[in-house]
Design a protein around this motif. Sequence first.
Motif, PDB file in Angstrom:
ATOM      1  N   CYS A  14      55.016  25.450  48.664  1.00 51.38           N
ATOM      2  CA  CYS A  14      54.578  24.590  49.773  1.00 51.38           C
ATOM      3  C   CYS A  14      53.684  23.463  49.284  1.00 51.38           C
ATOM      4  O   CYS A  14      53.812  22.320  49.729  1.00 51.38           O
ATOM      5  CB  CYS A  14      53.854  25.406  50.834  1.00 51.38           C
ATOM      6  SG  CYS A  14      54.938  26.429  51.817  1.00 51.38           S
ATOM      7  N   LEU A  17      55.854  20.972  47.472  1.00 47.71           N
ATOM      8  CA  LEU A  17      56.691  20.277  48.457  1.00 47.71           C
ATOM      9  C   LEU A  17      55.885  19.240  49.231  1.00 47.71           C
ATOM     10  O   LEU A  17      56.373  18.126  49.483  1.00 47.71           O
ATOM     11  CB  LEU A  17      57.317  21.282  49.410  1.00 47.71           C
ATOM     12  CG  LEU A  17      58.252  20.707  50.459  1.00 47.71           C
ATOM     13  CD1 LEU A  17      59.470  20.072  49.801  1.00 47.71           C
ATOM     14  CD2 LEU A  17      58.681  21.785  51.425  1.00 47.71           C
ATOM     15  N   LEU A  18      54.664  19.555  49.592  1.00 47.63           N
ATOM     16  CA  LEU A  18      53.815  18.591  50.294  1.00 47.63           C
ATOM     17  C   LEU A  18      53.535  17.366  49.432  1.00 47.63           C
ATOM     18  O   LEU A  18      53.624  16.230  49.907  1.00 47.63           O
ATOM     19  CB  LEU A  18      52.492  19.244  50.691  1.00 47.63           C
ATOM     20  CG  LEU A  18      52.506  20.102  51.933  1.00 47.63           C
ATOM     21  CD1 LEU A  18      51.216  20.887  52.053  1.00 47.63           C
ATOM     22  CD2 LEU A  18      52.709  19.241  53.162  1.00 47.63           C
ATOM     23  N   SER A  21      56.857  15.367  48.988  1.00 46.60           N
ATOM     24  CA  SER A  21      57.300  14.696  50.216  1.00 46.60           C
ATOM     25  C   SER A  21      56.403  13.508  50.547  1.00 46.60           C
ATOM     26  O   SER A  21      56.893  12.471  51.006  1.00 46.60           O
ATOM     27  CB  SER A  21      57.335  15.679  51.382  1.00 46.60           C
ATOM     28  OG  SER A  21      56.036  16.092  51.733  1.00 46.60           O
ATOM     29  N   SER A  22      55.104  13.646  50.315  1.00 49.74           N
ATOM     30  CA  SER A  22      54.221  12.518  50.628  1.00 49.74           C
ATOM     31  C   SER A  22      54.483  11.345  49.685  1.00 49.74           C
ATOM     32  O   SER A  22      54.513  10.194  50.123  1.00 49.74           O
ATOM     33  CB  SER A  22      52.755  12.946  50.566  1.00 49.74           C
ATOM     34  OG  SER A  22      52.399  13.341  49.258  1.00 49.74           O
ATOM     35  N   ALA A  24      57.338  10.696  48.193  1.00 40.54           N
ATOM     36  CA  ALA A  24      58.648  10.152  48.550  1.00 40.54           C
ATOM     37  C   ALA A  24      58.576   9.287  49.807  1.00 40.54           C
ATOM     38  O   ALA A  24      59.198   8.212  49.865  1.00 40.54           O
ATOM     39  CB  ALA A  24      59.643  11.288  48.753  1.00 40.54           C
ATOM     40  N   LEU A  25      57.824   9.724  50.803  1.00 40.11           N
ATOM     41  CA  LEU A  25      57.702   8.935  52.030  1.00 40.11           C
ATOM     42  C   LEU A  25      56.987   7.610  51.790  1.00 40.11           C
ATOM     43  O   LEU A  25      57.391   6.570  52.329  1.00 40.11           O
ATOM     44  CB  LEU A  25      56.967   9.743  53.104  1.00 40.11           C
ATOM     45  CG  LEU A  25      57.770  10.866  53.751  1.00 40.11           C
ATOM     46  CD1 LEU A  25      56.857  11.733  54.607  1.00 40.11           C
ATOM     47  CD2 LEU A  25      58.897  10.300  54.577  1.00 40.11           C
ATOM     48  N   TYR A  28      59.403   5.316  49.965  1.00 41.75           N
ATOM     49  CA  TYR A  28      60.414   4.813  50.892  1.00 41.75           C
ATOM     50  C   TYR A  28      59.855   3.680  51.743  1.00 41.75           C
ATOM     51  O   TYR A  28      60.508   2.640  51.918  1.00 41.75           O
ATOM     52  CB  TYR A  28      60.920   5.946  51.794  1.00 41.75           C
ATOM     53  CG  TYR A  28      61.894   5.488  52.841  1.00 41.75           C
ATOM     54  CD1 TYR A  28      63.216   5.241  52.510  1.00 41.75           C
ATOM     55  CD2 TYR A  28      61.493   5.290  54.156  1.00 41.75           C
ATOM     56  CE1 TYR A  28      64.115   4.809  53.456  1.00 41.75           C
ATOM     57  CE2 TYR A  28      62.382   4.860  55.116  1.00 41.75           C
ATOM     58  CZ  TYR A  28      63.698   4.615  54.761  1.00 41.75           C
ATOM     59  OH  TYR A  28      64.578   4.194  55.718  1.00 41.75           O
ATOM     60  N   TYR A  43      48.797  11.594  56.395  1.00 42.78           N
ATOM     61  CA  TYR A  43      49.652  12.689  55.924  1.00 42.78           C
ATOM     62  C   TYR A  43      49.479  12.906  54.421  1.00 42.78           C
ATOM     63  O   TYR A  43      49.372  14.041  53.965  1.00 42.78           O
ATOM     64  CB  TYR A  43      51.119  12.387  56.254  1.00 42.78           C
ATOM     65  CG  TYR A  43      52.080  13.409  55.698  1.00 42.78           C
ATOM     66  CD1 TYR A  43      52.202  14.656  56.301  1.00 42.78           C
ATOM     67  CD2 TYR A  43      52.859  13.136  54.582  1.00 42.78           C
ATOM     68  CE1 TYR A  43      53.067  15.602  55.804  1.00 42.78           C
ATOM     69  CE2 TYR A  43      53.737  14.074  54.076  1.00 42.78           C
ATOM     70  CZ  TYR A  43      53.840  15.309  54.691  1.00 42.78           C
ATOM     71  OH  TYR A  43      54.700  16.245  54.186  1.00 42.78           O
ATOM     72  N   SER A  47      47.977  16.228  52.761  1.00 43.72           N
ATOM     73  CA  SER A  47      48.842  16.940  51.821  1.00 43.72           C
ATOM     74  C   SER A  47      48.125  17.210  50.511  1.00 43.72           C
ATOM     75  O   SER A  47      48.171  18.328  49.983  1.00 43.72           O
ATOM     76  CB  SER A  47      50.117  16.133  51.544  1.00 43.72           C
ATOM     77  OG  SER A  47      50.849  15.944  52.711  1.00 43.72           O
TER      78      SER A  47
END
Length: 72
Positions: A14, A17-18, A21-22, A24-25, A28, A43, A47
């Motif tokens: 987890c 992953l946090l 993902s942060s 990657a966002l 993007y 976020y 994270s």
Amino acid sequence: MKDNRGFKISQYACAVLLIVSSIALVAYQVVHIDDVAAGLLYYVAQSFLLAGSIFGLDQYIRIIKKNYDENK
């Protein structure tokens, strides 16, 4: 003991992953919008705080246990 190992693996998964993902966002939004929204920055901060507390608390407990075992 096996349940504890599975719990640790899920915690680490987890946390990683946090972080992923942060990142990657943010990547993007930077590529497609050329800006990062304030909500996404919150976020990212949360994270990294959660992931840091997961890894940091585990390390702290290891140090305490090691010191306790040495003084026994």
